[in-house]
Design a protein around this motif. Structure first.
Motif, PDB file in Angstrom:
ATOM      1  N   THR A 205       0.835  -1.203   0.000  1.00 31.75           N
ATOM      2  CA  THR A 205       0.000   0.000   0.000  1.00 31.75           C
ATOM      3  C   THR A 205       0.866   1.248   0.000  1.00 31.75           C
ATOM      4  O   THR A 205       2.025   1.198   0.409  1.00 31.75           O
ATOM      5  CB  THR A 205      -0.916  -0.002   1.247  1.00 31.75           C
ATOM      6  OG1 THR A 205      -1.551   1.270   1.368  1.00 31.75           O
ATOM      7  CG2 THR A 205      -0.146  -0.283   2.535  1.00 31.75           C
TER       8      THR A 205
ATOM      9  N   SER B 108       4.887   1.714   0.419  1.00 35.39           N
ATOM     10  CA  SER B 108       5.773   2.354  -0.546  1.00 35.39           C
ATOM     11  C   SER B 108       5.977   3.810  -0.172  1.00 35.39           C
ATOM     12  O   SER B 108       5.017   4.574  -0.056  1.00 35.39           O
ATOM     13  CB  SER B 108       5.168   2.259  -1.941  1.00 35.39           C
ATOM     14  OG  SER B 108       4.911   0.905  -2.227  1.00 35.39           O
TER      15      SER B 108
ATOM     16  N   VAL C 285      11.440   2.982  -4.668  1.00 33.13           N
ATOM     17  CA  VAL C 285      11.975   2.856  -6.022  1.00 33.13           C
ATOM     18  C   VAL C 285      13.141   3.835  -6.144  1.00 33.13           C
ATOM     19  O   VAL C 285      13.005   5.015  -5.814  1.00 33.13           O
ATOM     20  CB  VAL C 285      10.884   3.162  -7.076  1.00 33.13           C
ATOM     21  CG1 VAL C 285      11.470   3.171  -8.481  1.00 33.13           C
ATOM     22  CG2 VAL C 285       9.751   2.146  -6.982  1.00 33.13           C
TER      23      VAL C 285
ATOM     24  N   ARG D 101      12.331   6.502 -19.250  1.00 26.57           N
ATOM     25  CA  ARG D 101      12.833   5.677 -18.141  1.00 26.57           C
ATOM     26  C   ARG D 101      14.354   5.688 -18.058  1.00 26.57           C
ATOM     27  O   ARG D 101      14.925   5.403 -17.016  1.00 26.57           O
ATOM     28  CB  ARG D 101      12.332   4.250 -18.278  1.00 26.57           C
ATOM     29  CG  ARG D 101      10.853   4.146 -18.022  1.00 26.57           C
ATOM     30  CD  ARG D 101      10.409   2.717 -17.890  1.00 26.57           C
ATOM     31  NE  ARG D 101       8.955   2.646 -17.996  1.00 26.57           N
ATOM     32  CZ  ARG D 101       8.132   2.745 -16.974  1.00 26.57           C
ATOM     33  NH1 ARG D 101       8.598   2.923 -15.773  1.00 26.57           N
ATOM     34  NH2 ARG D 101       6.822   2.687 -17.155  1.00 26.57           N
TER      35      ARG D 101
ATOM     36  N   GLY E  39       1.999  -4.646  -8.341  1.00 29.96           N
ATOM     37  CA  GLY E  39       3.427  -4.770  -8.009  1.00 29.96           C
ATOM     38  C   GLY E  39       3.611  -5.491  -6.694  1.00 29.96           C
ATOM     39  O   GLY E  39       2.655  -5.798  -6.004  1.00 29.96           O
TER      40      GLY E  39
HETATM   41  N1  SAM Z   1      -0.255   1.462  -4.486  1.00 30.97           N
HETATM   42  C1  SAM Z   1       0.480   0.503  -3.750  1.00 30.97           C
HETATM   43  C2  SAM Z   1       1.881   0.977  -3.457  1.00 30.97           C
HETATM   44  O1  SAM Z   1       2.321   1.967  -4.056  1.00 30.97           O
HETATM   45  O2  SAM Z   1       2.547   0.346  -2.642  1.00 30.97           O
HETATM   46  C3  SAM Z   1       0.525  -0.862  -4.370  1.00 30.97           C
HETATM   47  C4  SAM Z   1       0.710  -0.956  -5.855  1.00 30.97           C
HETATM   48  S1  SAM Z   1       2.273  -0.388  -6.467  1.00 30.97           S
HETATM   49  C5  SAM Z   1       2.063  -0.688  -8.200  1.00 30.97           C
HETATM   50  C6  SAM Z   1       3.353  -1.652  -5.882  1.00 30.97           C
HETATM   51  C7  SAM Z   1       4.823  -1.349  -5.905  1.00 30.97           C
HETATM   52  O3  SAM Z   1       5.255  -1.248  -7.244  1.00 30.97           O
HETATM   53  C8  SAM Z   1       5.209  -0.048  -5.232  1.00 30.97           C
HETATM   54  O4  SAM Z   1       6.219  -0.299  -4.275  1.00 30.97           O
HETATM   55  C9  SAM Z   1       5.744   0.791  -6.354  1.00 30.97           C
HETATM   56  O5  SAM Z   1       6.765   1.617  -5.898  1.00 30.97           O
HETATM   57  C10 SAM Z   1       6.230  -0.246  -7.317  1.00 30.97           C
HETATM   58  N2  SAM Z   1       6.297   0.204  -8.713  1.00 30.97           N
HETATM   59  C11 SAM Z   1       5.332   0.778  -9.465  1.00 30.97           C
HETATM   60  N3  SAM Z   1       5.763   0.996 -10.731  1.00 30.97           N
HETATM   61  C12 SAM Z   1       7.025   0.535 -10.789  1.00 30.97           C
HETATM   62  C13 SAM Z   1       8.012   0.463 -11.816  1.00 30.97           C
HETATM   63  N4  SAM Z   1       7.775   0.901 -13.040  1.00 30.97           N
HETATM   64  N5  SAM Z   1       9.211  -0.074 -11.498  1.00 30.97           N
HETATM   65  C14 SAM Z   1       9.475  -0.534 -10.250  1.00 30.97           C
HETATM   66  N6  SAM Z   1       8.590  -0.506  -9.248  1.00 30.97           N
HETATM   67  C15 SAM Z   1       7.379   0.028  -9.502  1.00 30.97           C
END
Ligand code: SAM
Ligand code: SF4
Length: 330
Positions: free
Chosen positions: A97, A120, A160, A199, A330
């Motif tokens: 989350t 995150s 990230v 990117r 993710g």
């Molecule tokens: N909204 C929630 C969150 O941010 O934790 C859950 C979904 S989010 C898509 C899950 C994880 O994916 C997060 O830790 C986010 O930083 C990571 N994430 C999203 N896009 C990404 C990318 N292009 N490359 C690496 N990590 C990514």
């Protein structure tokens, strides 16, 4: 469930919504088109699908998104899955989350049987947080993290790593996590979905980050593993763990134990490949019973590919896969 490469699939990630209250620059474009509600499975359908996976040997489920905690009534899904913990076949129920709703929901998550969560948070600096999330405020996430701790949830912070954005902050974050008893996991940017940015400008290889961190911290090798792609070290000075998820500098597919389900009932057998299986069709087929649904899942597992082939380079203009991380979860 054993895939064609002999890997046991025991971990299911479920993206319960593609929507989110933030717009992190590496994850989403600013102007996103979300799925029409009619295409999204109900929480009861998601529970039934998860039940079919548990029946086939899945013993860990992570609810993610999008932002899982903004889905209306999502706590009922946590509760119904939580009731399957223990004798119901489920060993662990977790979530990832952004933390914005945790002040309100951390206690209920714990009551439903969740014991550890990933939050995150890429920075401890309010201005950088606002820039990364496009409009988010740091405070609700910080408050949420402390509410989770107070509710008895173990917290791992996901960050990230972005070149020129938060790369100078990791020392501070290691210290802060050590002070509060949180593990930290650094993640390389993965090429998923169009994001209205290049990117190449974001990508920061974690191999160089680790070398830099070792000037200030002693990182002891551990064989700790969550069965996932992170490689963990113990920070000797704090006693907390730090993990590195390096899909681009190190391929982690050989030990992959997971598949991912979207909120429309599409099963992706690999985060970095396009092949998928439409389980909603089977779920809503009145002529198909539980055994038929499980067979559809087994047929999909039989197609799980060997691995991803993520590359970020200047010659490749397209992301490796077109869908965003928020779709697959993710
Ligand atoms: N909204 C929630 C969150 O941010 O934790 C859950 C979904 S989010 C898509 C899950 C994880 O994916 C997060 O830790 C986010 O930083 C990571 N994430 C999203 N896009 C990404 C990318 N292009 N490359 C690496 N990590 C990514
Ligand atoms: Fe939302 Fe999580 Fe994606 Fe950020 S990483 S935009 S919080 S889904």
């Amino acid at each position: 469930m054993i895939d064609p490469f002999g890997r046991r699939v025991s971990y299911l990630r479920v993206s319960v919504t593609d929507r989110c209250d933030l717009r992190c620059v590496y994850c989403m474009a600013e102007d996103m088109t979300f799925l029409p509600k009619a295409e999204v499975l109900t929480l009861e359908e998601l529970d039934r699908l998860c039940g079919a996976f548990i029946g086939l040997g899945v013993d860990r489920i992570r609810l993610t998104g999008g932002e899982p905690l903004v889905r209306k009534n999502v706590m009922s899904l946590f509760r119904s899955l939580g009731a399957r913990l223990g004798e119901g076949g489920l060993r662990e129920l977790t979530t990832t989350t952004n933390g914005t709703q945790l002040v309100r929901m951390a206690g209920d998550l714990h009551a439903a049987g969740v014991r550890r969560i990933n939050v995150s948070m890429d920075t401890l600096d309010p201005a950088t947080f606002a820039a990364i999330t496009r409009w988010g405020k740091l405070e609700p996430t910080l408050d949420g993290i402390f509410a989770a701790k107070a509710a008895g949830l173990a917290v791992k912070i996901n960050a990230v790593a972005m070149k020129g954005v938060n790369e100078d902050e990791f020392d501070r974050m290691i210290g802060w996590c050590g002070e509060h008893g949180f593990d930290l996991c650094l993640i390389e940017t993965m090429p998923l979905g169009e994001i209205s940015a290049d990117r190449n400008d974001q990508y920061l290889p974690l191999s160089s980050v680790r070398t830099r961190l070792q000037r200030n911290w002693t990182l002891d090798e551990t064989d700790y593993s969550t069965g996932g792609p992170a490689r963990y070290f113990t920070v000797r000075e704090t006693g907390q763990r730090i993990g590195f998820i390096t899909p681009l500098t190190h391929n982690f597919c050989e030990s992959c134990n997971r598949v991912r389900l979207t909120c429309t009932g599409t099963l992706y057998m690999c985060l970095g490949q396009d092949d998928s299986a439409d389980l909603r069709r089977h779920l809503r087929d009145p002529d198909l019973d539980e055994a038929g649904l499980q067979q559809a899942i087994l047929d999909a597992i039989a197609r799980k590919p060997k691995g991803h082939d993520f590359v970020i380079d200047r010659t490749r203009r397209q992301p490796a896969v077109a869908r965003h991380m928020s779709v697959t979860g993710g």
